[in-house]
Write an enzyme that holds these catalytic residues in place. Structure first.
Site, PDB file in Angstrom:
ATOM      1  N   GLU A  93      30.651  38.898  65.118  1.00  0.00           N
ATOM      2  CA  GLU A  93      30.069  38.103  66.454  1.00  0.00           C
ATOM      3  C   GLU A  93      28.450  37.991  66.575  1.00  0.00           C
ATOM      4  O   GLU A  93      27.927  37.549  67.738  1.00  0.00           O
ATOM      5  CB  GLU A  93      30.456  38.740  67.887  1.00  0.00           C
ATOM      6  CG  GLU A  93      30.036  40.123  67.993  1.00  0.00           C
ATOM      7  CD  GLU A  93      30.835  41.193  67.424  1.00  0.00           C
ATOM      8  OE1 GLU A  93      30.685  42.347  67.923  1.00  0.00           O
ATOM      9  OE2 GLU A  93      31.595  40.962  66.232  1.00  0.00           O
TER      10      GLU A  93
ATOM     11  N   ASP B 213      24.043  38.308  69.578  1.00  0.00           N
ATOM     12  CA  ASP B 213      25.167  38.865  69.790  1.00  0.00           C
ATOM     13  C   ASP B 213      25.969  38.727  70.941  1.00  0.00           C
ATOM     14  O   ASP B 213      25.372  38.669  72.085  1.00  0.00           O
ATOM     15  CB  ASP B 213      24.978  40.503  69.694  1.00  0.00           C
ATOM     16  CG  ASP B 213      26.333  41.376  69.409  1.00  0.00           C
ATOM     17  OD1 ASP B 213      26.640  41.465  68.498  1.00  0.00           O
ATOM     18  OD2 ASP B 213      26.815  41.828  70.666  1.00  0.00           O
ATOM     19  N   ILE B 214      27.309  38.208  70.675  1.00  0.00           N
ATOM     20  CA  ILE B 214      28.246  38.063  71.776  1.00  0.00           C
ATOM     21  C   ILE B 214      28.661  39.249  72.599  1.00  0.00           C
ATOM     22  O   ILE B 214      29.131  40.160  71.949  1.00  0.00           O
ATOM     23  CB  ILE B 214      29.309  37.195  71.521  1.00  0.00           C
ATOM     24  CG1 ILE B 214      28.962  35.799  70.752  1.00  0.00           C
ATOM     25  CG2 ILE B 214      30.572  36.992  72.528  1.00  0.00           C
ATOM     26  CD1 ILE B 214      30.287  35.224  70.423  1.00  0.00           C
TER      27      ILE B 214
END
Length: 599
Positions: free
Chosen positions: A515, A471-472
């Site tokens: 994301e 996950d960003i």
């Protein structure tokens, strides 16, 4: 004798008056289904009681269909389906194909609202087939519009535009402004899905202008909601909120319960973006508590996701995880692999049927030529006195043959071109169905297939299987600060780094959603997986992508949840994803920009 005639005339006149009164009640119910659906139901039920006593089957079916239409506006989907199915069967028994097609159309709209997209598409195709057979031009325009919506729900955006344009062309020729505005609105939805916001706004505004001109309050509320959605996507949250609130006020006045819930979701999402988290939660929980939500699974799924996101933005990670799990469960029910395959099969069957219509015409043409040849052979045996007549027939036959062959050659060429185009489209569809359009890595569908397959292989060979959920960090804040174009560039860069490092044939890198990315590493023990994950994390940080102001790190970072196991026959995909997701949650809770591994 005169008395009998007068009695018969009086009876006929009373029947005529009763039928006229029934038609008036039915028209009023249909008219009120948009503005006051509860009153529309009451009128239609009163009509139903009257016509059932008289055993008027046709009017009974009309009344039941009207009840179903109004119930749909109130979100009473199951009750609506019950009424419309009875109406459809009656129309079929009375040989009323046009009215039966209308019931299929309404059922298709309801099934779409319930998230049953494959069944919805199948019903709209049935309606179109009937309308083509009876040459119902207006009905065909309605079916094209609904097919455009169905293909948009299935991700077939070019096909969606094709059918919506055909619907608009017919509606413009028939001068139906209210329905034309509806198709403009739907075309705007498709362009919005394609992220062509300029074209989407043009069609939304066209629809709004028409609806204002004809005083269509329900349509105006829909257009305001759609324009608000565009403003939200562009980051104009104050203006978006104003549009949503205007739409909500109009929908409440009209009693449109389901549309009201959708607008409340939009308001909740916008309030969260504006940092008004408590107001957002209060709005979103009012949607979950609504009586109609149980019959609207698509809206319920969206609401759960928005609540999870709001809690995450508030740093309430336990609540965020809880609602994210509920969202994941609901989403899986709606969009499982079986439903996706069923939807693709229906789309393929529909394409085949379109070509079969052309083939059928060619066969009829060939059969006509055979009959003409048989007629010629019979006439050749006629006596010489009929020679002149025979010669005349031969000339006529020659003209017919030349014309038929020319038409046959044209149709053959058209069929070959369409077949080649269909094959090319199918190839493109197969590729697109595997690839994420933004990052050019594999998509969620490939991930679902791969994790299932690799779990079976690892179980059989007793090899370790590792899963990363990536996950960003602070990505939504990144989007808000730098804009969606920079956000897209960041997603592309991160995907490129993941694919460069995880490049073994047995490594599968996929975009998991938003994301998030998912990476499946076959035959990889925990130590190796930990090393690869740390390499991914450090490479992304060293890419020097500027981070948002809220991030404690100078450059964009990622968090990774790692889960490794040697599976047995009791292991499941859901368990593996759940463990990796939990590890990711722990990484976020510990401050992000790190790897957490569990076994």
């Amino acid at each position: 004798m005169l008395r009998k005639v007068l009695l018969t005339l009086a009876l006929l006149f009373s029947v005529f008056v009763a039928q006229a009164d029934y038609a008036q009640q039915l028209a009023l119910s249909r008219q009120l289904s948009e503005k006051d659906p509860e009153r529309a139901i009451a009128i239609a039920k009163e009509l139903l009681d009257s016509v059932q006593r008289e055993q008027n089957r046709l009017m009974e079916a009309e009344a039941r269909h009207s009840i179903g239409i109004a119930m749909r506006k109130l979100g009473q989907y199951n009750s609506a389906v019950d009424q419309i199915l009875i109406a459809s069967k009656i129309f079929a028994s009375l040989n009323k194909p046009k009215l039966q097609a209308e019931t299929f159309n309404t059922l298709g709209l309801i099934r779409s609202a319930q998230g049953q997209f494959a069944l919805s598409l199948e019903l709209h195709i049935k309606a179109l087939e009937i309308r083509r057979r009876i040459e119902d031009k207006w009905g065909i325009a309605i079916s094209y519009n609904n097919l455009g919506n169905s293909f948009r729900n299935a991700g077939e955006l070019d096909k969606s535009i094709e059918y919506l344009m055909q619907s608009i062309e017919i509606k413009e020729s028939l001068d139906r402004p209210a329905s034309l505005a509806h198709s403009y609105n739907n075309l705007g939805h498709t362009y919005r899905r394609m992220e062509d916001f300029s074209s989407a706004r043009d069609y939304y505004v066209k629809a709004l202008d028409i609806r204002k001109d004809i005083n269509n309050q329900s349509g105006v509320a829909s257009s305001l909601n759609n324009i608000g959605t565009l403003l939200h996507l562009e980051g104009n949250y104050e203006e978006a909120l104003t549009h949503f609130q205007q739409s909500l006020e109009m929908r409440r006045a009209l009693g449109d319960k389901i549309s009201e819930l959708g607008t409340l979701n939009n308001i909740g999402s916008t309030l969260n973006k504006m940092g008004r988290h408590e107001d957002a939660l209060q709005t979103l929980f009012s949607v979950l508590d609504a009586d109609q939500i149980s019959g609207a699974p698509v809206i319920r799924t969206e609401t759960l996701q928005l609540i999870s996101q709001t809690y995450e933005d508030m740093a309430s990670y336990a609540q965020a995880l809880s609602y994210h799990q509920q969202y994941f469960d609901e989403y899986t029910k709606l969009f499982n692999e079986a439903n996706s395959k069923q939807l693709m099969n229906i789309q393929a069957d529909f394409g085949v049927k379109e070509n079969e219509l052309k083939v059928q015409y060619l066969q009829e043409l060939t059969e006509a030529e055979k009959k003409a040849r048989k007629t010629e052979n019979t006439l050749l045996g006629v006596a010489l006195v009929l020679l002149v007549f025979v010669l005349f027939l031969l000339v006529q036959r020659h003209r017919f043959t030349v014309k038929s062959k020319t038409k046959l050659q044209t149709l053959n060429a058209d069929l070959e071109a369409k077949t080649a185009k269909l094959a090319e489209a199918n190839d493109s569809l197969a590729e697109l169905s595997k690839t994420d359009s933004l990052t050019n890595i594999f998509n969620r569908r490939v991930f679902d297939e791969t994790i299932e397959k690799q779990l079976l292989v690892a179980t059989r060979k007793q090899e370790p299987l590792s899963l990363f959920i990536v996950d960003i960090d602070y990505f939504k804040h990144f989007n808000d600060e730098f804009g969606h174009q920079q956000g897209d560039k960041a997603l592309i860069k991160v995907a490129e780094i993941l694919g460069t490092i995880c490049k073994r044939p047995e490594d599968t890198v996929c975009r998991y959603g938003g994301e998030e990315f998912a990476i499946v590493l076959a035959n990889t023990p925990q130590a190796g997986a930990q090393q690869v994950a740390e390499s991914l994390r450090s490479h992304v940080e060293r890419a020097n992508i500027e981070s948002s102001a809220i991030s404690p790190y100078p450059f964009l970072t990622i968090s990774i949840g790692v889960f490794t196991l040697v599976p047995d026959e009791n292991s499941s995909v859901e368990f593996i994803i759940g463990r990796a997701d939990k590890a990711l949650f722990s990484a976020k809770k510990l401050g992000r920009n790190q790897v957490v591994s569990v076994v």
